[in-house]
Design an enzyme around this catalytic site. Structure first.
Site, PDB file in Angstrom:
ATOM      1  N   PRO A 189     -24.833 -46.202  12.402  1.00 37.73           N
ATOM      2  CG  PRO A 189     -23.313 -46.949  14.002  1.00 37.73           C
ATOM      3  CD  PRO A 189     -23.770 -45.737  13.285  1.00 37.73           C
ATOM      4  CG  HIS A 190     -29.296 -48.512  10.596  1.00 42.65           C
ATOM      5  ND1 HIS A 190     -28.464 -47.654   9.919  1.00 42.65           N
ATOM      6  CD2 HIS A 190     -30.006 -49.170   9.649  1.00 42.65           C
ATOM      7  CE1 HIS A 190     -28.669 -47.789   8.613  1.00 42.65           C
ATOM      8  NE2 HIS A 190     -29.600 -48.705   8.429  1.00 42.65           N
ATOM      9  N   GLY A 191     -29.432 -51.540  12.899  1.00 44.08           N
ATOM     10  CA  GLY A 191     -29.799 -52.916  12.595  1.00 44.08           C
ATOM     11  C   GLY A 191     -31.108 -53.261  13.261  1.00 44.08           C
TER      12      GLY A 191
END
Length: 153
Positions: A66-68
């Site tokens: 998960p990334h942002g």
């Protein structure tokens, strides 16, 4: 940028309590907040959930990244978690994820953000490395495995 330069041992969760995707995002954000003082937990979780709505970051083989991106930060931030039971992360292969790297990048970063995602993917591409991480006794062993294996990349 090396994973071991970004991942601090206190941002590592050896035994995640989360049972679903949203709880996992919150738990790994909390791990990140232990080492990144002043991090806006709600904003990070919202950014991660929005990214997941675009498409799952579960890449298969028991792995999710998960990334942002966030405004007002000036460096990459990384946390890691392991779930022995596995969490349904809508991965491409339909199997639960056990190993999670959560990556937050500055909004204007492109190259270093993508290179770090690629480095994580390369590290976890090896089935023996994944198995060692799943079987590791504790967070200290997990961290040592990541450092040792990254030096072999």
């Amino acid at each position: 940028m090396k994973i071991s330069d970004l991942l601090k041992p206190n941002a590592l969760v050896a035994d995640l309590k989360a049972k679903d995707k949203n709880a996992l995002l919150e738990e790994l954000t909390d791990a990140l907040a232990r080492v990144e003082k002043g991090l806006d937990r709600k904003l990070v979780v919202d950014v991660l959930k929005e990214r997941e709505r675009l498409g799952s970051t579960g890449i298969g083989d028991g792995v999710a990244i998960p990334h942002g991106k966030l405004k007002n930060i000036d460096h990459l931030m990384l946390s890691f978690g392991r779930s022995r039971d596995g969490i349904d992360f809508d991965a491409m292969d339909g199997r639960p994820a056990h190993l999670f790297f959560l990556l937050i990048a500055p909004e204007d970063s492109v190259g270093v953000h993508l290179k770090t995602l690629a480095r994580i993917s390369k590290l976890l591409k090896n089935p023996q490395v994944r198995e060692r991480l799943v079987q590791a006794a504790d967070g200290g062993e997990i961290y040592r495995i990541i450092v040792d294996e990254e030096n072999n990349l």
